[in-house]
Design a protein around this motif. Sequence first.
Motif, PDB file in Angstrom:
ATOM      1  N   LEU A 175       0.942  -1.350  -0.080  1.00 37.39           N
ATOM      2  CA  LEU A 175      -0.032   0.223  -0.038  1.00 37.39           C
ATOM      3  C   LEU A 175       0.856   1.384   0.085  1.00 37.39           C
ATOM      4  O   LEU A 175       2.004   1.423   0.401  1.00 37.39           O
ATOM      5  CB  LEU A 175      -0.985  -0.035   1.164  1.00 37.39           C
ATOM      6  CG  LEU A 175      -1.942  -1.046   1.297  1.00 37.39           C
ATOM      7  CD1 LEU A 175      -2.648  -0.777   2.619  1.00 37.39           C
ATOM      8  CD2 LEU A 175      -2.760  -1.249   0.337  1.00 37.39           C
TER       9      LEU A 175
ATOM     10  N   GLU B 176      -2.872   5.120   1.093  1.00 37.82           N
ATOM     11  CA  GLU B 176      -3.705   3.881   1.313  1.00 37.82           C
ATOM     12  C   GLU B 176      -3.641   3.282   2.554  1.00 37.82           C
ATOM     13  O   GLU B 176      -4.846   2.857   2.950  1.00 37.82           O
ATOM     14  CB  GLU B 176      -3.339   2.849  -0.039  1.00 37.82           C
ATOM     15  CG  GLU B 176      -3.622   3.274  -1.246  1.00 37.82           C
ATOM     16  CD  GLU B 176      -2.875   2.644  -2.365  1.00 37.82           C
ATOM     17  OE1 GLU B 176      -3.216   3.025  -3.619  1.00 37.82           O
ATOM     18  OE2 GLU B 176      -2.300   1.852  -1.943  1.00 37.82           O
TER      19      GLU B 176
ATOM     20  N   HIS C 122      -8.212   6.233  -4.527  1.00 36.37           N
ATOM     21  CA  HIS C 122      -7.704   5.729  -3.312  1.00 36.37           C
ATOM     22  C   HIS C 122      -8.265   4.413  -2.865  1.00 36.37           C
ATOM     23  O   HIS C 122      -7.832   3.324  -2.621  1.00 36.37           O
ATOM     24  CB  HIS C 122      -7.458   6.670  -2.138  1.00 36.37           C
ATOM     25  CG  HIS C 122      -6.214   7.483  -2.293  1.00 36.37           C
ATOM     26  ND1 HIS C 122      -5.085   6.993  -2.787  1.00 36.37           N
ATOM     27  CD2 HIS C 122      -5.905   8.750  -2.158  1.00 36.37           C
ATOM     28  CE1 HIS C 122      -4.119   8.015  -2.801  1.00 36.37           C
ATOM     29  NE2 HIS C 122      -4.703   9.227  -2.511  1.00 36.37           N
TER      30      HIS C 122
ATOM     31  N   LEU D 256      -7.321   0.691  -3.119  1.00 33.72           N
ATOM     32  CA  LEU D 256      -7.002   0.103  -1.696  1.00 33.72           C
ATOM     33  C   LEU D 256      -7.941  -1.467  -2.021  1.00 33.72           C
ATOM     34  O   LEU D 256      -7.517  -2.540  -1.480  1.00 33.72           O
ATOM     35  CB  LEU D 256      -7.935   0.616  -0.583  1.00 33.72           C
ATOM     36  CG  LEU D 256      -7.688   0.312   0.812  1.00 33.72           C
ATOM     37  CD1 LEU D 256      -6.396  -0.598   1.217  1.00 33.72           C
ATOM     38  CD2 LEU D 256      -8.232   0.998   1.665  1.00 33.72           C
TER      39      LEU D 256
END
Length: 231
Positions: free
Chosen positions: A150, A154, A195, A199
Amino acid sequence: MRILVIEDEQELLKSITVYLESNAFVCEQASHIYAAREKLAASDYDCIVLDITLPVGSGMDILRELKAAHKSCGVLIISAKGSLDDKLLGLELGADDYLTKPFHLPELAARIHAINRRRVFGGNDLMVLDKLTVNVQDKYVRTEQGAVDLTKKEFELLMYFISNKNRVVTKEAIIDHLWGVHSNMPDNYDLIYVHIRNLRKKMTDKGCPDYIHAVYGIGYRFSIADLPVEA
């Protein structure tokens, strides 16, 4: 993590803010009690770094007001006053910790992290949520199939969802939390969508169920309970 720094010494206020922001905190500032009250009335914070001695008032007054308003944010007092009475009064009024000036900035950051772990994650660095394992201190995420790579934003977004697990969070609240004073950027809604999409994809690509549920017209909810039950 979103922080409000309430400190009247301008050089120290700047040093704290610059250091915390370089360590992935989102910071806002207040140099006197009126500015602090205005910001606290307008927004919620994960933690408040609070000086006791302020122009036209005291940090103790802020603590009393937070307690009366049942605010859930963590509070770290910073003060040149190191007497036991000051520490006891601050803790009695709801502060989580007390740091006497002068202090090292890495210790300040470590204490803020500790407050957040106690307040949100029960003091644990390692959390296991169904198929997802998160290390809060070392900032890594993994599933049974391996690490989930990530970005910083994130990871912050995932932590915000986890800390508000089973609650609906609005898009505006997410923007405010991740960007703070920069939340009026016109493209932030697009950034939120990007985002969240990234994610979700990164976690599901590693065999993790999709825990992030869109709530039409409002925002999102992170919930494991909403997963379908296997037959």
